[in-house]
Design an enzyme around this catalytic site. Sequence first.
Site, short mmCIF file in Angstrom:
data_model
loop_
_atom_site.label_atom_id
_atom_site.label_comp_id
_atom_site.label_asym_id
_atom_site.label_seq_id
_atom_site.Cartn_x
_atom_site.Cartn_y
_atom_site.Cartn_z
CG ASN A 133 29.67 82.35 62.59
OD1 ASN A 133 29.00 83.33 62.88
ND2 ASN A 133 30.60 81.84 63.40
CD1 TRP A 134 27.12 85.33 57.14
CD2 TRP A 134 25.67 87.04 57.13
NE1 TRP A 134 26.32 85.20 56.02
CE2 TRP A 134 25.42 86.22 56.00
CE3 TRP A 134 24.87 88.16 57.34
CZ2 TRP A 134 24.41 86.53 55.07
CZ3 TRP A 134 23.87 88.46 56.42
CH2 TRP A 134 23.65 87.66 55.30
CE LYS A 135 33.58 83.64 62.90
NZ LYS A 135 34.97 83.31 63.17
CG HIS B 122 31.97 80.25 67.35
ND1 HIS B 122 33.13 80.93 67.59
CD2 HIS B 122 32.00 79.89 66.04
CE1 HIS B 122 33.84 81.00 66.45
NE2 HIS B 122 33.17 80.38 65.50
CD GLU C 148 35.09 83.95 66.74
OE1 GLU C 148 33.96 84.39 66.48
OE2 GLU C 148 35.92 83.66 65.85
CD GLU D 138 33.66 76.51 63.90
OE1 GLU D 138 33.53 76.87 62.72
OE2 GLU D 138 33.48 77.27 64.86
N GLY E 9 39.75 81.64 61.34
CA GLY E 9 40.16 82.98 60.94
C GLY E 9 41.65 83.12 60.73
CB SER F 83 40.87 78.54 57.45
OG SER F 83 41.28 79.52 58.40
N GLY G 41 33.15 80.98 58.24
CA GLY G 41 33.17 82.35 58.74
C GLY G 41 33.51 83.32 57.63
N GLY G 42 34.79 83.67 57.53
CA GLY G 42 35.24 84.70 56.58
C GLY G 42 34.69 84.54 55.17
P1 PGA Z 1 36.59 81.07 59.51
O1 PGA Z 1 35.58 80.98 60.77
O2 PGA Z 1 35.93 80.33 58.36
O3 PGA Z 1 36.73 82.54 59.24
O4 PGA Z 1 37.86 80.43 59.92
C1 PGA Z 1 34.87 79.81 61.05
C2 PGA Z 1 34.03 79.98 62.29
O5 PGA Z 1 34.48 80.66 63.22
O6 PGA Z 1 32.90 79.47 62.38
#
Ligand code: PGA
Length: 255
Positions: free
Chosen positions: A9-11, A95, A97, A167, A173, A212, A233-234
């Site tokens: 997930n590149w956001k 998600h 977010e 999640e 994050g 994470s 994500g990251g």
């Molecule tokens: P993260 O994000 O790996 O940076 O914790 C995961 C996500 O939001 O899908």
Amino acid sequence: MRTPLVAGNWKMNGELASSRALASAVADGAAGLAGVEVLVCPPFCYLQAVAGCLADAPVRLGAQNMSDQLGGAFTGEISGLMLADFGCRYVILGHSERRHLYGETDELVGRKVARAVALDLVPIACVGETLAEREAGATEEVVGRQLDAILEAVAADRLAGAVIAYEPVWAIGTGRNATPEQAQQVHAFVRQRLSRRAPGLGEAVRVLYGGSVKPDNARRLFQMPDVDGGLVGGASLEADAFLAICRAAIDSTTD
Ligand code: PGA
């Protein structure tokens, strides 16, 4: 057996050149990988460029969101039909977010999942509790409520090919992942809840862990019997780290 899935997930990160470079590096590195499904989800505006870089590589393309509507006067929205046009097979929905920063409700997420399956897109529907909810002992109540909204909106037989991502919001994050045991507990609950709706549904659906996930914790998380891979994500923004996580998913199936 469920094939593990590792989704990046590149956001809202990168620009055109770096998105192309990242996609090409993932495509090159994934060429030799068997036993894992690899997926990248760039921002909408880079879908076409990334699709071009993936070419024949065994890497799927997905989006990070879509509208619950098919088309029309919905300024700023993107329809699932448009995603399919760009070669998307997957779409991340609900998600945290989106839920917490943009006010997406359980009902809206349910409608989006229903729309995705009607268009033959595979939804990666995200569920998860906040830290306050976990500390209040409400994890199952929250995750159960989020799942029920999806189960009410979508016919059970259309959900068998769907993906659920657990999640925990406190792990996204933050560098603080759920322990493998904490993840396993919620994943088992997710399967139970799905099977309560339709026998066998819980076993059919892939359940990813997100929050994470890094190369050094992925294997232990993925070894858990109900964890079928990760939503990353990251660490998905660096090809080497992302590919190491993909390899951890393969290794976890042979452990
Ligand atoms: P993260 O994000 O790996 O940076 O914790 C995961 C996500 O939001 O899908």
